[in-house]
Design a protein around this motif. Structure first.
Motif, PDB file in Angstrom:
ATOM      1  N   PHE A 159       5.866   5.186  -7.174  1.00  9.77           N
ATOM      2  CA  PHE A 159       6.250   4.715  -6.240  1.00  9.77           C
ATOM      3  C   PHE A 159       5.467   5.204  -4.804  1.00  9.77           C
ATOM      4  N   GLY A 160       4.228   5.781  -5.038  1.00 14.43           N
ATOM      5  CA  GLY A 160       3.301   6.008  -4.048  1.00 14.43           C
ATOM      6  C   GLY A 160       3.688   6.742  -2.916  1.00 14.43           C
ATOM      7  N   HIS A 161       3.339   6.328  -1.865  1.00 12.59           N
ATOM      8  CA  HIS A 161       3.562   7.010  -0.479  1.00 12.59           C
ATOM      9  C   HIS A 161       5.017   7.088  -0.460  1.00 12.59           C
ATOM     10  N   ASP A 162       5.691   5.957  -0.712  1.00 10.08           N
ATOM     11  CA  ASP A 162       7.430   6.149  -0.396  1.00 10.08           C
ATOM     12  C   ASP A 162       7.868   7.113  -1.294  1.00 10.08           C
ATOM     13  N   ALA A 163       7.093   7.661  -2.215  1.00  9.28           N
ATOM     14  CA  ALA A 163       7.829   8.887  -2.890  1.00  9.28           C
ATOM     15  C   ALA A 163       8.652   9.824  -2.380  1.00  9.28           C
ATOM     16  N   PHE A 164       7.973  10.109  -0.969  1.00 10.27           N
ATOM     17  CA  PHE A 164       8.576  10.970  -0.223  1.00 10.27           C
ATOM     18  C   PHE A 164      10.070  10.764   0.434  1.00 10.27           C
ATOM     19  N   LEU A 165      10.436   9.526   0.200  1.00 15.36           N
ATOM     20  CA  LEU A 165      11.926   9.046   0.418  1.00 15.36           C
ATOM     21  C   LEU A 165      12.742   8.999  -0.699  1.00 15.36           C
ATOM     22  N   ILE A 166      12.240   9.010  -1.697  1.00 16.41           N
ATOM     23  CA  ILE A 166      12.905   8.707  -2.928  1.00 16.41           C
ATOM     24  C   ILE A 166      13.389   9.732  -3.735  1.00 16.41           C
ATOM     25  N   PRO A 167      14.572   9.803  -4.471  1.00 17.35           N
ATOM     26  CA  PRO A 167      15.085  10.770  -5.088  1.00 17.35           C
ATOM     27  C   PRO A 167      14.031  11.195  -6.588  1.00 17.35           C
ATOM     28  N   ASN A 168      13.937  12.416  -6.590  1.00 21.31           N
ATOM     29  CA  ASN A 168      12.775  13.051  -7.658  1.00 21.31           C
ATOM     30  C   ASN A 168      13.413  14.712  -7.708  1.00 21.31           C
ATOM     31  N   LYS A 169      13.649  14.843  -9.006  1.00 24.06           N
ATOM     32  CA  LYS A 169      14.105  16.191  -9.182  1.00 24.06           C
ATOM     33  C   LYS A 169      13.238  17.190  -8.726  1.00 24.06           C
ATOM     34  N   SER A 227       1.086   9.707  -7.271  1.00 21.35           N
ATOM     35  CA  SER A 227       0.664   8.411  -7.152  1.00 21.35           C
ATOM     36  C   SER A 227       0.586   7.839  -5.689  1.00 21.35           C
ATOM     37  N   ASP A 228       0.521   8.532  -4.698  1.00 19.57           N
ATOM     38  CA  ASP A 228       0.278   8.174  -3.212  1.00 19.57           C
ATOM     39  C   ASP A 228      -1.270   8.096  -3.026  1.00 19.57           C
ATOM     40  N   TRP A 229      -1.611   6.713  -2.631  1.00 19.53           N
ATOM     41  CA  TRP A 229      -2.819   6.567  -2.602  1.00 19.53           C
ATOM     42  C   TRP A 229      -3.217   6.224  -1.168  1.00 19.53           C
ATOM     43  N   ARG A 230      -2.488   6.288  -0.156  1.00 22.54           N
ATOM     44  CA  ARG A 230      -2.557   6.037   1.289  1.00 22.54           C
ATOM     45  C   ARG A 230      -2.683   7.336   1.742  1.00 22.54           C
ATOM     46  N   PHE A 231      -2.036   8.302   1.278  1.00 20.28           N
ATOM     47  CA  PHE A 231      -1.939   9.828   1.686  1.00 20.28           C
ATOM     48  C   PHE A 231      -2.095  10.626   0.401  1.00 20.28           C
ATOM     49  N   SER A 232      -3.327  10.699  -0.171  1.00 15.25           N
ATOM     50  CA  SER A 232      -3.548  11.137  -1.394  1.00 15.25           C
ATOM     51  C   SER A 232      -3.164  12.847  -1.464  1.00 15.25           C
ATOM     52  N   THR A 233      -2.910  13.159  -2.691  1.00 14.35           N
ATOM     53  CA  THR A 233      -2.946  14.591  -2.921  1.00 14.35           C
ATOM     54  C   THR A 233      -4.122  15.121  -2.254  1.00 14.35           C
ATOM     55  N   GLN A 234      -5.334  14.648  -2.414  1.00 15.58           N
ATOM     56  CA  GLN A 234      -6.350  15.090  -1.885  1.00 15.58           C
ATOM     57  C   GLN A 234      -6.411  15.567  -0.640  1.00 15.58           C
ATOM     58  N   ARG A 235      -5.766  14.560   0.165  1.00 15.92           N
ATOM     59  CA  ARG A 235      -5.621  15.072   1.615  1.00 15.92           C
ATOM     60  C   ARG A 235      -4.628  16.167   2.160  1.00 15.92           C
ATOM     61  N   SER A 236      -3.730  16.375   1.321  1.00 14.64           N
ATOM     62  CA  SER A 236      -2.843  17.811   0.962  1.00 14.64           C
ATOM     63  C   SER A 236      -3.439  18.749   0.858  1.00 14.64           C
ATOM     64  N   ARG A 237      -4.188  18.866  -0.328  1.00 17.75           N
ATOM     65  CA  ARG A 237      -5.031  19.882  -0.743  1.00 17.75           C
ATOM     66  C   ARG A 237      -6.192  20.368   0.470  1.00 17.75           C
ATOM     67  N   THR A 297       0.905  -1.132  -0.064  1.00 20.25           N
ATOM     68  CA  THR A 297      -0.020  -0.089   0.056  1.00 20.25           C
ATOM     69  C   THR A 297       0.794   1.257   0.054  1.00 20.25           C
ATOM     70  N   TYR A 298       1.902   1.076   0.461  1.00 22.85           N
ATOM     71  CA  TYR A 298       2.987   2.379   0.498  1.00 22.85           C
ATOM     72  C   TYR A 298       3.623   2.453  -1.199  1.00 22.85           C
ATOM     73  N   LEU A 299       3.232   1.428  -1.974  1.00 22.41           N
ATOM     74  CA  LEU A 299       3.872   1.593  -3.392  1.00 22.41           C
ATOM     75  C   LEU A 299       2.671   1.949  -4.117  1.00 22.41           C
ATOM     76  N   SER A 300       2.994   2.250  -5.309  1.00 27.75           N
ATOM     77  CA  SER A 300       1.589   2.684  -6.248  1.00 27.75           C
ATOM     78  C   SER A 300       1.566   1.462  -7.186  1.00 27.75           C
ATOM     79  N   GLU A 301       0.427   1.110  -7.588  1.00 32.76           N
ATOM     80  CA  GLU A 301       0.073   0.105  -8.565  1.00 32.76           C
ATOM     81  C   GLU A 301       1.067   0.344  -9.831  1.00 32.76           C
ATOM     82  N   ASP A 302       1.229   1.358 -10.321  1.00 32.11           N
ATOM     83  CA  ASP A 302       2.319   1.554 -11.328  1.00 32.11           C
ATOM     84  C   ASP A 302       3.494   1.295 -11.215  1.00 32.11           C
ATOM     85  N   GLY A 303       3.962   1.858  -9.726  1.00 33.88           N
ATOM     86  CA  GLY A 303       5.505   1.502  -9.500  1.00 33.88           C
ATOM     87  C   GLY A 303       5.752  -0.123  -9.316  1.00 33.88           C
ATOM     88  N   MET A 304       4.674  -0.684  -8.694  1.00 37.42           N
ATOM     89  CA  MET A 304       4.815  -1.909  -8.725  1.00 37.42           C
ATOM     90  C   MET A 304       4.918  -2.858 -10.052  1.00 37.42           C
TER      91      MET A 304
END
Lengths: 390, 390
Positions: free
Chosen positions: A362-372, A330-340, A240-247
Motif C-alpha cells: 500500500f505504498g505511501h498510504d501504508a503510514f495510515l493503515i493497520p500493520n502489526k 513499498s512507498d515509492w513517493r517517499f521511499s525508504t532511501q529518503r528516510s535512510r 502514486t500513494y499506493l504501490s504497484e503490488d497493492g493495486m
C-alpha cells in the motif's frame, strides 16, 4: 499525505475508541509574519484535542497532518460513521495513547477544513481570499502551531509527530525550536522531494489550473469549482500513494462488467478505473483546489537543509530532541532511501535516532493503515516518550 | 511507448545514417474484419522501408511501434533535423542493420501519422471518423501488417521486433502466425498491463475526455482540439516513462530562475516543471487525442494469454519462432519482472529464448536510448537472425 486508503483494508475491530470528539476554534489577532514576507493580520485555527494535559504539562503531543489531511485525526464527529484519518494509531491503548498523552491536532493554515485558508474571507477585502491567499511554508505552520501551543499553556511538546508533509513539519520544529520538543517522529517523509515527486505535484497543479473553471484561482467569484482538475489531481495522487503490488492485489485486471467481450469496451471498464473515478469524484466535492495547490507547493519547496548549505548534518546539528524515523518498503513517493538519508544525517550529527523500516504493501498510504510491526515499534517508541512525562 | 526522450541524452556521433527516407502509402480495398467485429471496408497505411529485400525474400524485418510512435523509425525526412525515433538502433552497421536486412516500419491503423485513423475520412459519412473510429487490438495491427507483408511479397519475417506496445504486437505475431516469423524480439514489454499501468492510462484518458474541448471525441466537428487534456496526458506519461533516478540526474531540484527567493514562488519554477510543460505543449500540438485514447485502450486490453485460459505457457506453446527478450532495470511501467514472466513462460513452453536485463537509467524510455550493453546484445542477437537469412 492523504487519508484516502484507510478504507482500503479490512480494519481490525477497534474496541477502544476515543468516541465522540468536537473540534474547537481559536481566533488569533496577533499578526503572523510568514516566510514569504507576507503577513496574516489575523487568523483562525480549528483543532481537536484527545486526552488530558497532566499537571506539569509534560505530556502534550502535536500531530502534524499531510497534504489532504486536517485536524480530525481520531475519534468520531457526531453522526459520522468513519473515524478520523489516524484513528488506528491514536486512542486509548493505541500507540499515541490518549490515556497517557494530551494530543493536539490542528488544521494547517491554508487548509480547507476550518482554519483560515483560501476559502476564508480576507478581512481587507471582505471577499474570499482564493488564490490571493499567501503561500505557506512548513515553518509558517510550525509558528502557528506554536501560537496555539502557548495558548494551551504548553512549553514543550513530549513529541511532535507527522507523516509525509507532517514529518517535514516535525523536522522543522526540531530545528526551529529545539528546546520545545523532546521527541520528533518522522514517518514516510524526506528532507526534500525528488524531481519525480515535484513532477507529479506539478501535473496535479496543471490539471487544476488548466481547468476552465479555475479562473486563475478565483473560481469562488465565478460560483464554480474546478472539479475536473481536482478530480484528475486526486487520481494521479491516488495511484502514486499506493504501490504497484497493492493495486494489483486490490484490483488485478478485473473488469467492472461481469463478462469481457473483446472489442465492446464502450461500457466495460476495469475495476481500477471505476475506483479511481469514484475517488476523484468524491475528493473534488469536498477539497478546495487552491488549498491543494498551496499544499503541494509547500511540499515542493520544503528543503530542510537549504539554509544550512545543503548539508543535512549541519541542519540536524541544531536539534536537541530524540528522533524516531519510520519508512515503508513499498512507498515509492517517499521511499525508504529518503528516510535512510534522514537517519544517516542524524547519526552523523550525533543525535539519538531510532529507525524502523516496515515491510508493507500500500505504498505511501501504508503510514495510515493497520500493520502489526508498525504498531509494535510505534507503541514501543511511544512508551519511551511516555517515560519522559513526569 | 514513446520516443519522447531520444533527446534526453547526448547522442553519440552517428556517422552511419540511412540518410533521407521517404514514406510510402498503400491503399487496401479489401475489408479488414477487426477483433471487435467491426469492419474497415477500406484503409490506407503509411510505411517506410530501409535496406533491400534479398533474392529469396528471407531478410525482412518488421518494426512495430509503441503508443506515440509511427512509421518513421530511422533516417531523416527531407528537411528534418532529428532522425526517426529508433535511429540509434536501425541503420548501416547498427543492430538492425539496413545493409543486411529489409526493414519495414508501418504506422498502425488508428494512428495519426498517415495510416487510416480517427482523423481520416470515414467513407460512409464523408466526415472524419473521430471517436467513431473502431477500437483496435494488437491482433488487428498484426493482420493489417500481414496484408502489407503479402503485398511486399514476403512470406516470412526474419524477425518481428517491438518495444512496449510494439513488443505486444510482436508476441501476438508469434501466436497468430507462427509459421510467418523466425524470431520475435520483445523489448520492455509485458504479457498484460498491471493495475497500476491501467490506472495511469485511465488518468490520461480522463484528462483528455474531461477537457471541455473534447466534445465526446468529436472535436474536429467543433474546430477545436482538447489540448489541455492531451498536454496533461503527456505529462503523466512523461514522468512515468522516466525513472526516478533519471529525472533526478536530469533535473535535480534546480530552479528555473537563477535564484531562489523563499516565498516568491509566483514566478520561479523548478526545471522539471517547465520541462514537463514544454513537452506537454509540444505533444498536444501534434498528436491526436482520439488516437491517444485508442492506443492506451489497446494497451490495457492486451492480454496475451486470455484465450488460453490465462496460461502464458499454453499461449506460447503455439509459437514456433525463437525469442529475444530485453528489459531495463529502471523501467517501472514495464518492469524487468514482467519480462521475466515472459521468459519463464517461454522456458516452460520449451521455446528457445534469450534474455538480457540491461542496467539502465531513464526507465521505460531506455529502450530508445543509447546504451552500450543493450547495443552489444542486440547486435549479437541480430547476427543470429542474419545467419538465418540465406
Amino acid at each position: 499525505m492523504s487519508e484516502q486508503s484507510v478504507d482500503n483494508v479490512a480494519t481490525e475491530s477497534q474496541p477502544q475508541s476515543i468516541g465522540i470528539v468536537t473540534p474547537q476554534s481559536q481566533h488569533f489577532d496577533q499578526p503572523l509574519v510568514l516566510a514569504s514576507g507576507r503577513v496574516l493580520s489575523e487568523y483562525d485555527v480549528v483543532y481537536e484535542t484527545y486526552g488530558e494535559l497532566n499537571a506539569d504539562k509534560s505530556n502534550a503531543i502535536l500531530i502534524c497532518h499531510a497534504l489532504s489531511g486536517h485536524h480530525h485525526a481520531a475519534g468520531f464527529h457526531q453522526g459520522d460513521k468513519k473515524p478520523g484519518w489516524w484513528d488506528h494509531y491514536i486512542g486509548p491503548g493505541k500507540p499515541i495513547d490518549s490515556q497517557r498523552f494530551f494530543i493536539v491536532s490542528m488544521n494547517n493554515l491554508g487548509g480547507c477544513h476550518g482554519s483560515t485558508g483560501p476559502t476564508s474571507i480576507n478581512p481587507e477585502t471582505g471577499k474570499a481570499w482564493q488564490s490571493d491567499f499567501p503561500h505557506m511554508r512548513c515553518r509558517d505552520w510550525v509558528n502557528s502551531q506554536r501560537n496555539l501551543m502557548k495558548l494551551l499553556g504548553i512549553d514543550q511538546w513530549a513529541a511532535v509527530i507527522g507523516g509525509s508533509l507532517g514529518g517535514m513539519q516535525a523536522m522543522r520544529w526540531a530545528l526551529e525550536y529545539p528546546d520545545e520538543l523532546r521527541h520528533c517522529i518522522v514517518i514516510a517523509s524526506a528532507t526534500k522531494l525528488t524531481a519525480q515527486n515535484i513532477a507529479f505535484n506539478e501535473v496535479a497543479r496543471q490539471a487544476i489550473s488548466s481547468d476552465p473553471d479555475f479562473h486563475d484561482g478565483f473560481y469562488i467569484d465565478h460560483n464554480v469549482i474546478p472539479k475536473r482538475g481536482l478530480r484528475l489531481a486526486r487520481m494521479v495522487g491516488h495511484i502514486t500513494y499506493l504501490s504497484e503490488d497493492g493495486m494489483g492485489q486490490k484490483f488485478g485486471r478485473e473488469l467492472k462488467a461481469g463478462s469481457f467481450m473483446l472489442g465492446s469496451d464502450d461500457d466495460v471498464e476495469f475495476q481500477v478505473e471505476s475506483y479511481l473515478r469514484y475517488q476523484g469524484d468524491m475528493f473534488s466535492e469536498v477539497f478546495d483546489a487552491n488549498t491543494y495547490i498551496l499544499m503541494t507547493k509547500a511540499l515542493d519547496y520544503f528543503d530542510l537543509a537549504r539554509e544550512y548549505g545543503d548539508d543535512a548534518i549541519a541542519a540536524f546539528s541544531h536539534a536537541k530532541c530524540s528522533f524516531f524515523v519510520v519508512s515503508f518498503t513499498s512507498d515509492w513517493r517517499f521511499s525508504t532511501q529518503r528516510s535512510r538519508e534522514i537517519v544517516d544525517a542524524l547519526v552523523a550529527a550525533n543525535k539519538p535516532v531510532s529507525y524502523a523500516e516496515i515491510e508493507a504493501d500500500f505504498g505511501h498510504d501504508a503510514f495510515l493503515i493497520p500493520n502489526k510491526r508498525y504498531e509494535n515499534v510505534f507503541h514501543a517508541y511511544m512508551q519511551r516518550v511516555a517515560e519522559g512525562c513526569q
